[in-house]
Design an enzyme around this catalytic site. Structure first.
Site, PDB file in Angstrom:
ATOM      1  N   TYR A  53      -5.376   2.002 -23.614  1.00 51.22           N
ATOM      2  CA  TYR A  53      -6.274   0.849 -23.462  1.00 51.22           C
ATOM      3  C   TYR A  53      -5.486  -0.435 -23.669  1.00 51.22           C
ATOM      4  O   TYR A  53      -4.721  -0.542 -24.620  1.00 51.22           O
ATOM      5  CB  TYR A  53      -7.416   0.907 -24.485  1.00 51.22           C
ATOM      6  N   GLU A  55      -6.952  -3.956 -22.910  1.00 45.86           N
ATOM      7  CA  GLU A  55      -7.760  -5.116 -22.508  1.00 45.86           C
ATOM      8  C   GLU A  55      -7.057  -6.408 -22.909  1.00 45.86           C
ATOM      9  O   GLU A  55      -6.441  -6.485 -23.970  1.00 45.86           O
ATOM     10  CB  GLU A  55      -9.147  -5.044 -23.159  1.00 45.86           C
ATOM     11  N   ASP A 198      -6.667 -13.798   2.082  1.00 48.49           N
ATOM     12  CA  ASP A 198      -6.735 -12.379   1.716  1.00 48.49           C
ATOM     13  C   ASP A 198      -5.777 -11.634   2.634  1.00 48.49           C
ATOM     14  O   ASP A 198      -6.085 -11.376   3.796  1.00 48.49           O
ATOM     15  CB  ASP A 198      -8.177 -11.884   1.896  1.00 48.49           C
ATOM     16  N   THR A 224      -4.428  -6.164  -1.310  1.00 48.59           N
ATOM     17  CA  THR A 224      -4.403  -4.790  -1.796  1.00 48.59           C
ATOM     18  C   THR A 224      -2.930  -4.427  -1.907  1.00 48.59           C
ATOM     19  O   THR A 224      -2.067  -5.092  -1.335  1.00 48.59           O
ATOM     20  CB  THR A 224      -5.062  -3.813  -0.810  1.00 48.59           C
ATOM     21  N   LYS A 227      -1.882  -0.887   1.423  1.00 50.48           N
ATOM     22  CA  LYS A 227      -1.867  -0.888   2.896  1.00 50.48           C
ATOM     23  C   LYS A 227      -0.420  -1.063   3.359  1.00 50.48           C
ATOM     24  O   LYS A 227       0.404  -0.238   3.018  1.00 50.48           O
ATOM     25  CB  LYS A 227      -2.850  -1.935   3.405  1.00 50.48           C
ATOM     26  N   ARG A 233      -3.114   2.567  -4.773  1.00 49.38           N
ATOM     27  CA  ARG A 233      -4.372   1.878  -4.453  1.00 49.38           C
ATOM     28  C   ARG A 233      -4.661   0.843  -5.535  1.00 49.38           C
ATOM     29  O   ARG A 233      -4.718   1.172  -6.722  1.00 49.38           O
ATOM     30  CB  ARG A 233      -5.550   2.863  -4.443  1.00 49.38           C
TER      31      ARG A 233
END
Ligand SMILES: *Cc1c(COP(=O)(O)O)cnc(C)c1O
Length: 420
Positions: A53, A55, A198, A224, A227, A233
């Site tokens: 974790y 955060e 984008d 992303t 691609k 991903r």
């Protein structure tokens, strides 16, 4: 791919993973948004980092024990900034859609106006489609493409002046021409709007220097990583330094909880790979291969929206064949070619049926396809569409596509490779 433990613990999942490996190895992948990431990236993603974790941001976490994680995330940020020439990077968004969501959250209030490309003209769901959060909570006006598949910049400017949006979005999921970021910035400046580029689809082309960069024009860049950039991903947001705090707050605590640090490590590896000279060559080969595929289709009597492509993708226009995108994408699957149906400009068919098929060259270029192979792919596609009712012809074409897959092996060192 080492899944020895998985085979013992869960043979069902292990068996399906092996089958998927075989599918990827034995079919020609033309889905324009897909690629094959490296073994190095997959090792990072499959690592113990999934247990942590973290955060918050590097060196400002809400959890202890983040020393190694901090350094990994910092590397990913640094590499993203260097590769795309941007001031600040947030590498935590779980996906491209979430990267966009965070930019909306950082800049806009519900009801604010946005100008973006229409989904059926090549835009993305997260740019303001009515079925997406972006269209539900914001007042979205959309621009399209002309019959030649090109953005009409004068029309975008006219719409911007008429609607006075707070945010203009450029970048698309199905657009085969070079995007003029400078012109978009001029339009945005004219009406005092922010510009978001984008680059989800073209990030690898931008990194490889075969598509102009939005750096210096767009204050916000989302992408992303899976691609053309060929990573795991995920999503990344980049921005000018003065918006860094706003963006980081929107990602966490605004929208997400704990970041996926194993995927962030994969992003760091992919960004390193994309900075190498070999990646430039890869990006050049993608564009060369896309052009060879397009030319091959044209030579075989097929139509392409906007004619020759300028990037990694194109839309096959089936209108004059009287056949639909839905049916022909299924026929292509029969001959071992994976692609998706897509609307063409002014499509007479519904978005579920469509008159087009989107084709991309990024994934096959990764496995080494050259221009000659792309011309053979074009022949197989054209023949399959012409002979869509002829089973004997389709069976032969499936053998032809398999031959190409054998000639350009994928993940050859993994199990099953070479067995087909
Ligand atoms: C693919 C894509 C996205 C969304 O990415 P996901 O990771 O699927 O959420 C956003 N914008 C554009 C332009 C895309 O092509």
């Amino acid at each position: 791919m080492n899944i020895e433990n998985l085979k013992k613990v869960d043979p069902d999942v292990a068996g399906l993973i092996e089958k998927e490996l075989e599918r990827q190895q034995t079919t020609i992948e033309l889905i324009a948004s897909e690629n094959f990431t490296s073994e190095a990236v997959m090792e990072a993603c499959g690592s113990v980092l999934t247990n942590k974790y973290a955060e918050g941001k590097p060196y400002k976490r809400y959890y202890n024990g983040c020393d190694n994680i901090d350094k990994i995330e910092e590397l990913a940020q640094k590499r993203a900034c260097e590769l795309f020439h941007m001031d600040h990077a947030n590498v935590q968004p779980h996906s491209g859609a979430q990267a966009n969501m965070a930019v909306f959250m950082a800049l806009l209030k519900p009801g604010d106006k946005v100008l973006s490309m229409d989904l059926s003209n090549g835009g993305h769901l997260s740019h303001g489609s009515p079925v997406n959060f972006s269209g539900m909570y914001f007042d979205v006006k959309s621009y399209g493409v002309d019959e030649n598949g090109c953005i009409d910049y004068d029309d975008v400017e006219r719409m911007a002046i008429e609607h006075q949006p707070k945010l203009i979005i450029c970048g698309a999921s199905n657009y085969s021409k070079i995007i003029d970021f400078k012109r978009f910035r001029e339009i945005a400046d004219k009406v005092g709007a922010y510009l978001l580029a984008d680059i989800a689809h073209i990030a690898g082309l931008v990194a490889g220097g075969v598509h102009p960069s939005p750096a210096g024009y767009a204050q916000f860049v989302t992408t992303t990583t899976h691609k053309t950039l060929r990573g795991p991903r995920g999503g990344i947001i980049m921005c000018d330094e003065k918006y860094a705090k706003q963006i980081d707050k929107a990602v966490f605590p605004g929208m997400q909880g704990g970041p996926l640090e194993h995927i962030i490590a994969g992003k760091a590896v992919a960004l390193l790979e994309a900075s190498k000279p070999e990646f430039k060559e890869y990006a050049q080969n993608i564009v060369r291969n896309a052009k060879a595929l397009a030319q091959g289709l044209l030579d075989n009597g097929m139509d392409i929206v906007g004619g020759m492509t300028e990037n990694h993708l194109m839309t096959l226009d089936l209108r004059k064949t009287g056949k639909t995108g839905k049916d022909m994408a299924n026929v292509l699957e029969c001959v071992g070619i994976t692609a998706n149906k897509n609307t063409v400009p002014n499509d007479p068919q519904s978005p579920f049926v469509t008159s087009g098929i989107r084709l991309g060259a990024a994934a096959v270029t990764t496995r080494g396809f050259d221009e000659e192979a792309m011309r053979e792919v074009a022949r197989i596609i054209a023949e399959a569409i012409k002979n869509s009712d002829n089973n004997a012809a389709l069976t032969q074409l499936r053998q032809d596509s398999l031959k190409l897959c054998k000639k350009f092996p994928l993940y050859a060192q993994y199990s099953r490779a070479g067995q087909f």
